[in-house]
Scaffold this motif. Structure first.
Motif, short mmCIF file in Angstrom:
data_model
loop_
_atom_site.label_atom_id
_atom_site.label_comp_id
_atom_site.label_asym_id
_atom_site.label_seq_id
_atom_site.Cartn_x
_atom_site.Cartn_y
_atom_site.Cartn_z
N VAL A 66 0.82 -1.20 0.00
CA VAL A 66 0.00 0.00 0.00
C VAL A 66 0.86 1.26 0.00
O VAL A 66 1.99 1.26 0.49
N GLN A 67 0.27 2.30 -0.56
CA GLN A 67 0.86 3.63 -0.53
C GLN A 67 -0.31 4.59 -0.33
O GLN A 67 -1.21 4.64 -1.16
N VAL A 68 -0.33 5.31 0.81
CA VAL A 68 -1.45 6.19 1.10
C VAL A 68 -0.99 7.55 1.60
O VAL A 68 0.12 7.70 2.13
N ARG A 69 -1.87 8.50 1.44
CA ARG A 69 -1.71 9.86 1.98
C ARG A 69 -2.98 10.16 2.74
O ARG A 69 -4.08 10.04 2.19
N GLY A 70 -2.87 10.51 4.01
CA GLY A 70 -4.03 10.78 4.84
C GLY A 70 -4.07 12.21 5.33
O GLY A 70 -3.05 12.76 5.73
N THR A 71 -5.26 12.80 5.27
CA THR A 71 -5.49 14.14 5.81
C THR A 71 -6.85 14.13 6.51
O THR A 71 -7.59 13.16 6.44
N GLY A 72 -7.19 15.23 7.15
CA GLY A 72 -8.47 15.33 7.84
C GLY A 72 -8.32 15.06 9.31
O GLY A 72 -7.34 15.47 9.93
N ASP A 73 -9.29 14.32 9.87
CA ASP A 73 -9.25 13.93 11.28
C ASP A 73 -10.09 12.67 11.45
O ASP A 73 -10.59 12.13 10.48
N THR A 74 -10.24 12.22 12.70
CA THR A 74 -10.95 10.96 12.92
C THR A 74 -12.41 11.03 12.51
O THR A 74 -12.98 10.03 12.08
N LYS A 75 -13.03 12.18 12.62
CA LYS A 75 -14.45 12.30 12.22
C LYS A 75 -14.62 12.54 10.73
O LYS A 75 -15.65 12.20 10.16
N HIS A 76 -13.62 13.12 10.08
CA HIS A 76 -13.69 13.42 8.64
C HIS A 76 -12.38 13.03 7.97
O HIS A 76 -11.61 13.88 7.54
N PRO A 77 -12.14 11.70 7.87
CA PRO A 77 -10.89 11.26 7.24
C PRO A 77 -10.92 11.45 5.72
O PRO A 77 -11.98 11.37 5.10
N HIS A 78 -9.77 11.72 5.17
CA HIS A 78 -9.59 11.74 3.72
C HIS A 78 -8.27 11.04 3.45
O HIS A 78 -7.20 11.57 3.74
N VAL A 79 -8.37 9.82 2.95
CA VAL A 79 -7.19 9.01 2.67
C VAL A 79 -7.28 8.56 1.22
O VAL A 79 -8.28 7.99 0.80
N ASP A 80 -6.24 8.87 0.46
CA ASP A 80 -6.23 8.37 -0.91
C ASP A 80 -4.96 7.57 -1.11
O ASP A 80 -3.94 7.81 -0.46
N GLY A 81 -5.06 6.57 -1.98
CA GLY A 81 -3.90 5.74 -2.18
C GLY A 81 -4.08 4.67 -3.22
O GLY A 81 -5.07 4.63 -3.94
N LYS A 82 -3.08 3.80 -3.23
CA LYS A 82 -3.05 2.68 -4.17
C LYS A 82 -2.68 1.43 -3.38
O LYS A 82 -1.94 1.50 -2.40
N VAL A 83 -3.20 0.31 -3.84
CA VAL A 83 -2.91 -0.96 -3.21
C VAL A 83 -2.70 -2.02 -4.29
O VAL A 83 -3.39 -2.02 -5.30
N ALA A 84 -1.71 -2.88 -4.08
CA ALA A 84 -1.48 -4.04 -4.93
C ALA A 84 -1.72 -5.26 -4.06
O ALA A 84 -1.16 -5.36 -2.96
N LEU A 85 -2.56 -6.17 -4.53
CA LEU A 85 -2.96 -7.34 -3.74
C LEU A 85 -2.33 -8.62 -4.29
O LEU A 85 -2.15 -8.75 -5.50
#
Length: 168
Positions: free
Chosen positions: A96-115
């Motif tokens: 996984v590769q993610v970038r997280g912003t926001g907070d616990t009530k309003h999370p904004h996490v975008d990223g990519k995952v290889a399974l």
């Protein structure tokens, strides 16, 4: 799964610092700053596991602010899905590769995952990939692909509601 080894840690002025031990691979490196706890700041924090597994984390995370980057290799997809509140069981290894912003009530996490070799929504796969945006109570897959060679290839996009973690 962690491998056996040494961890060298130093705690001073509410900062926990991990250094590489001499003549042996480092299992944990980096620093965690507790000075604004429960808001935590991670600096080049890395945990090494067996079979090249590992997670690297830098940035701020806590109840009032998320501003972090995370990379992981060989992570348990079932645990990641459960942490995010994904309502369907999943298994397999994930890079996984993610970038997280926001907070616990309003999370904004975008990223990519290889399974690699697992199940998603009850469907067994050999490999897969996804690009996603987790915002508030939903996760949007802008690209999703699962493959089991000789059997099927599934591609698509979609939005899934997430389970609420509120007990109220």
């Amino acid at each position: 799964e962690l491998q056996e080894g040494l961890v060298m840690a130093d705690y001073y002025d509410r900062v926990l610092t991990f250094a590489a031990p001499a003549n042996t691979p480092a299992l944990v490196m980096g620093a965690i700053d507790f000075r604004s706890a429960p808001q935590l700041r991670f600096t080049n924090f890395f945990i090494s596991g067996k079979n090249q597994e590992g997670i690297q984390f830098s940035g701020d995370i806590g109840p009032s602010l998320w501003d972090f980057k995370m990379r992981g290799k060989g992570l348990d997809m079932g645990i990641l899905a459960e942490l995010a509140g994904f309502p369907y069981p999943m298994s397999g290894a994930a890079d996984v590769q993610v970038r997280g912003t926001g907070d616990t009530k309003h999370p904004h996490v975008d990223g990519k995952v290889a399974l690699d070799r697992g199940t998603a929504l009850g469907l067994a796969f050999r490999s897969g990939s996804a690009s996603f945006i987790w915002q508030d109570a939903r996760i949007s897959f802008t690209q999703l692909s699962l493959t089991d060679p000789g059997r099927y290839t599934l591609e698509g996009a979609g939005v899934f509601p997430l389970l609420s973690k509120d007990k109220s």
